[in-house]
Enzyme design. Sequence first.
Site, PDB file in Angstrom:
ATOM      1  N   SER A   1     -10.425 -81.370  70.780  1.00 17.99           N
ATOM      2  CA  SER A   1     -10.458 -79.979  70.339  1.00 17.99           C
ATOM      3  C   SER A   1      -9.940 -79.055  71.450  1.00 17.99           C
ATOM      4  O   SER A   1      -8.783 -79.143  71.829  1.00 17.99           O
ATOM      5  CB  SER A   1     -11.879 -79.612  69.891  1.00 17.99           C
TER       6      SER A   1
ATOM      7  N   HIS B   1     -13.769 -82.841  61.812  1.00 14.93           N
ATOM      8  CA  HIS B   1     -13.367 -82.336  63.130  1.00 14.93           C
ATOM      9  C   HIS B   1     -13.802 -83.261  64.254  1.00 14.93           C
ATOM     10  O   HIS B   1     -13.085 -83.432  65.240  1.00 14.93           O
ATOM     11  CB  HIS B   1     -13.954 -80.939  63.347  1.00 14.93           C
TER      12      HIS B   1
ATOM     13  N   ASP C   1     -10.837 -81.562  58.400  1.00 13.06           N
ATOM     14  CA  ASP C   1     -11.288 -80.773  59.547  1.00 13.06           C
ATOM     15  C   ASP C   1     -11.348 -79.297  59.142  1.00 13.06           C
ATOM     16  O   ASP C   1     -10.327 -78.711  58.793  1.00 13.06           O
ATOM     17  CB  ASP C   1     -10.297 -80.971  60.706  1.00 13.06           C
TER      18      ASP C   1
END
Length: 245
Positions: free
Chosen positions: A96, A222, A192
């Site tokens: 991320s 995610h 996600d």
Amino acid sequence: MLPRPDGQSLAYYHTPGFSPGVIFCPGFMSDMEGTKALALEKAMTSLHRSYTRFDYMGHGRSTGSFTDGTISRWTDDALAILDNCTAGPQIIVGSSMGGWIGLRMALLRPERIAGFVGIAAAPDFTARMWEDMPPEGRAAIEKDGFWAEPSEYSDEPYIITRKLLDDGPRNYLLNGPIDVTCPVHLLQGMQDDSVPWQTALQIQEALVSEDVTVSLIKNGDHRLSTPDNITGLILATERIGNLRQ
């Protein structure tokens, strides 16, 4: 603990081993004790590959306040770990926000970075933060300098600061070519709800590297932390490791 010039200290674990090594860069408000960081450590050390995981300032066991953090500061933290706690070429694995920071590392230390693996890599996410922020969030930013956004991943809210948002554009990557030439593998869930899956394709298009693989996981979220997801992460990382030995 790695001391920093401003008096803060970064917590890290380093296991020596073969080169290229692997450095794990966690996500926003995450730390080095997460499922993916620990699973990858177990796999890489079993293969006798060097492995390093760490916490940014204000995260996990590192000192400092989270609300003082920015992408620029956390990138500097990651570079300090690279420069002072590892030797030789390294594969950056970024989750991320760690994907944004990892790509910045590859730009700033090209001679040290042997490859990059992105897990729902989120370059430029501060722009989307502001665009998607509800009126009460924007009002809090203007009035208080921060907004405590409820998080679906934690009981603790995400603290979004004006400092973080103002710093974001200094680190944007998707507004032009990304001059990273090492092998890259992007892992992206299509379910996600934090990073649109199309982001992985944008990164692929922007990268100068000719060795870019994008793996879209149809039912992936995610976190991408199921056993199958972890297996895919390990295989992607070790493929790049074998390419660069």
